[in-house]
Design a protein around this motif. Structure first.
Motif, PDB file in Angstrom:
ATOM      1  N   ARG A  30       0.824  -1.213   0.000  1.00  0.00           N
ATOM      2  CA  ARG A  30       0.000   0.000   0.000  1.00  0.00           C
ATOM      3  C   ARG A  30       0.857   1.261   0.000  1.00  0.00           C
ATOM      4  NH1 ARG A  30       0.085  -2.224   4.857  1.00  0.00           N
ATOM      5  NH2 ARG A  30       0.517  -0.938   6.687  1.00  0.00           N
ATOM      6  N   LYS A  31       0.277   2.361  -0.459  1.00  0.00           N
ATOM      7  CA  LYS A  31       0.993   3.636  -0.584  1.00  0.00           C
ATOM      8  C   LYS A  31       0.945   4.475   0.694  1.00  0.00           C
ATOM      9  CE  LYS A  31       1.801   3.011  -4.962  1.00  0.00           C
ATOM     10  NZ  LYS A  31       2.922   2.209  -5.256  1.00  0.00           N
ATOM     11  N   GLN A  64      -7.858   0.803  16.628  1.00  0.00           N
ATOM     12  CA  GLN A  64      -8.228   0.130  15.373  1.00  0.00           C
ATOM     13  C   GLN A  64      -9.446   0.802  14.750  1.00  0.00           C
ATOM     14  OE1 GLN A  64      -7.062  -2.918  13.793  1.00  0.00           O
ATOM     15  NE2 GLN A  64      -5.257  -2.556  15.036  1.00  0.00           N
ATOM     16  N   ILE A  65      -9.370   1.039  13.430  1.00  0.00           N
ATOM     17  CA  ILE A  65     -10.506   1.589  12.694  1.00  0.00           C
ATOM     18  C   ILE A  65     -10.783   0.718  11.470  1.00  0.00           C
ATOM     19  CG2 ILE A  65     -10.096   3.969  13.445  1.00  0.00           C
ATOM     20  CD1 ILE A  65      -8.952   4.457  10.558  1.00  0.00           C
ATOM     21  N   ASP A  66     -12.008   0.761  11.014  1.00  0.00           N
ATOM     22  CA  ASP A  66     -12.369   0.081   9.770  1.00  0.00           C
ATOM     23  C   ASP A  66     -11.764   0.855   8.608  1.00  0.00           C
ATOM     24  OD1 ASP A  66     -13.906  -1.730  11.200  1.00  0.00           O
ATOM     25  OD2 ASP A  66     -15.760  -0.580  10.918  1.00  0.00           O
ATOM     26  N   VAL A  67     -11.109   0.149   7.697  1.00  0.00           N
ATOM     27  CA  VAL A  67     -10.480   0.774   6.540  1.00  0.00           C
ATOM     28  C   VAL A  67     -11.261   0.468   5.273  1.00  0.00           C
ATOM     29  CG1 VAL A  67      -8.414   0.792   5.095  1.00  0.00           C
ATOM     30  CG2 VAL A  67      -8.197   0.734   7.586  1.00  0.00           C
ATOM     31  N   ALA A  68     -11.552  -0.811   5.042  1.00  0.00           N
ATOM     32  CA  ALA A  68     -12.221  -1.208   3.803  1.00  0.00           C
ATOM     33  C   ALA A  68     -12.997  -2.495   4.020  1.00  0.00           C
ATOM     34  CB  ALA A  68     -11.193  -1.404   2.689  1.00  0.00           C
ATOM     35  N   LEU A  69     -13.939  -2.702   3.125  1.00  0.00           N
ATOM     36  CA  LEU A  69     -14.727  -3.920   3.128  1.00  0.00           C
ATOM     37  C   LEU A  69     -14.807  -4.432   1.698  1.00  0.00           C
ATOM     38  CD1 LEU A  69     -16.646  -5.877   4.664  1.00  0.00           C
ATOM     39  CD2 LEU A  69     -18.502  -4.297   4.091  1.00  0.00           C
ATOM     40  N   PHE A  70     -14.353  -5.676   1.495  1.00  0.00           N
ATOM     41  CA  PHE A  70     -14.504  -6.359   0.206  1.00  0.00           C
ATOM     42  C   PHE A  70     -15.711  -7.272   0.333  1.00  0.00           C
ATOM     43  CE2 PHE A  70      -9.767  -5.919   0.261  1.00  0.00           C
ATOM     44  CZ  PHE A  70      -9.625  -5.167  -0.894  1.00  0.00           C
ATOM     45  N   ILE A  78     -18.854 -10.448  -9.120  1.00  0.00           N
ATOM     46  CA  ILE A  78     -18.039  -9.235  -8.992  1.00  0.00           C
ATOM     47  C   ILE A  78     -17.720  -8.941  -7.527  1.00  0.00           C
ATOM     48  CG2 ILE A  78     -18.890  -8.142 -11.106  1.00  0.00           C
ATOM     49  CD1 ILE A  78     -20.699  -6.402  -9.282  1.00  0.00           C
ATOM     50  N   TRP A  79     -16.661  -8.174  -7.364  1.00  0.00           N
ATOM     51  CA  TRP A  79     -16.248  -7.704  -6.044  1.00  0.00           C
ATOM     52  C   TRP A  79     -16.712  -6.276  -5.865  1.00  0.00           C
ATOM     53  CZ3 TRP A  79     -14.247 -10.504  -2.214  1.00  0.00           C
ATOM     54  CH2 TRP A  79     -13.739 -11.765  -2.533  1.00  0.00           C
ATOM     55  N   LYS A  80     -17.253  -5.976  -4.717  1.00  0.00           N
ATOM     56  CA  LYS A  80     -17.643  -4.613  -4.363  1.00  0.00           C
ATOM     57  C   LYS A  80     -16.700  -4.146  -3.263  1.00  0.00           C
ATOM     58  CE  LYS A  80     -22.470  -5.431  -5.480  1.00  0.00           C
ATOM     59  NZ  LYS A  80     -23.833  -5.511  -4.959  1.00  0.00           N
ATOM     60  N   LEU A  81     -16.185  -2.944  -3.432  1.00  0.00           N
ATOM     61  CA  LEU A  81     -15.270  -2.360  -2.461  1.00  0.00           C
ATOM     62  C   LEU A  81     -15.963  -1.182  -1.791  1.00  0.00           C
ATOM     63  CD1 LEU A  81     -12.481  -2.091  -1.125  1.00  0.00           C
ATOM     64  CD2 LEU A  81     -11.730  -0.841  -3.172  1.00  0.00           C
ATOM     65  N   LEU A 107      -7.319  -0.403  -3.432  1.00  0.00           N
ATOM     66  CA  LEU A 107      -7.197  -0.116  -2.001  1.00  0.00           C
ATOM     67  C   LEU A 107      -5.773   0.297  -1.657  1.00  0.00           C
ATOM     68  CD1 LEU A 107      -8.166  -0.122   0.955  1.00  0.00           C
ATOM     69  CD2 LEU A 107      -7.730  -2.597   0.976  1.00  0.00           C
ATOM     70  N   ASN A 108      -4.805  -0.390  -2.209  1.00  0.00           N
ATOM     71  CA  ASN A 108      -3.401  -0.079  -1.928  1.00  0.00           C
ATOM     72  C   ASN A 108      -2.992   1.291  -2.462  1.00  0.00           C
ATOM     73  OD1 ASN A 108      -2.746  -2.319  -0.452  1.00  0.00           O
ATOM     74  ND2 ASN A 108      -1.932  -3.464  -2.179  1.00  0.00           N
ATOM     75  N   THR A 109      -3.514   1.666  -3.604  1.00  0.00           N
ATOM     76  CA  THR A 109      -3.182   2.958  -4.204  1.00  0.00           C
ATOM     77  C   THR A 109      -3.951   4.090  -3.521  1.00  0.00           C
ATOM     78  OG1 THR A 109      -2.838   1.862  -6.310  1.00  0.00           O
ATOM     79  CG2 THR A 109      -3.077   4.235  -6.369  1.00  0.00           C
ATOM     80  N   ASP A 110      -5.221   3.878  -3.289  1.00  0.00           N
ATOM     81  CA  ASP A 110      -6.107   4.837  -2.617  1.00  0.00           C
ATOM     82  C   ASP A 110      -5.924   6.258  -3.145  1.00  0.00           C
ATOM     83  OD1 ASP A 110      -7.979   5.896  -0.873  1.00  0.00           O
ATOM     84  OD2 ASP A 110      -6.681   5.804   0.877  1.00  0.00           O
TER      85      ASP A 110
END
Length: 117
Positions: A30-31, A64-70, A78-81, A107-110
């Protein structure tokens, strides 16, 4: 008569340990916030990414915080982000992807700094 509930050969339902580890390893690239260790937790039909909040923008104590959900939609394949709208405490749809790898890359690039805050 016994009904088989086995998954057809070659299909691995989500969540599964193989993809969970794959996401975990990919997050190293990730960046943003490279100095924290995010966690990947299986959830119904997907994976939840959490991370310590080093910026203190969302959690003053760096918790801890929520960052993303796949989320995998098995019907459409399909995948939903999703990203977390922390002020409202709700998940917001970000985009769809045909491959999990593409969703992880995004997600890694954001580029909009919606995930890693």
């Amino acid at each position: 008569m016994r009904v088989s509930r086995e998954v057809p050969v070659g299909l691995i339902p989500h969540p599964n340990e193989l993809d969970r580890k794959r996401i975990e390893r990919a997050l190293i690239s990730r960046k943003h916030y490279r100095y924290v260790s995010p966690s990947v937790t299986p959830v119904k039909a997907g994976y939840l990414i959490k991370s310590p909040c080093c910026s203190r923008n969302i959690h003053n104590d760096g918790g801890q915080i929520d960052v993303a959900l796949f989320h995998y939609d098995a019907v459409s394949g399909i995948w939903k982000l999703f990203f977390k709208h922390h002020a409202r405490g709700s998940w917001k749809f970000y985009s769809i992807f045909h491959r999990l790898a593409s969703a992880i890359d995004e997600l890694n690039t954001d580029p909009e700094r919606l995930f890693w805050q």
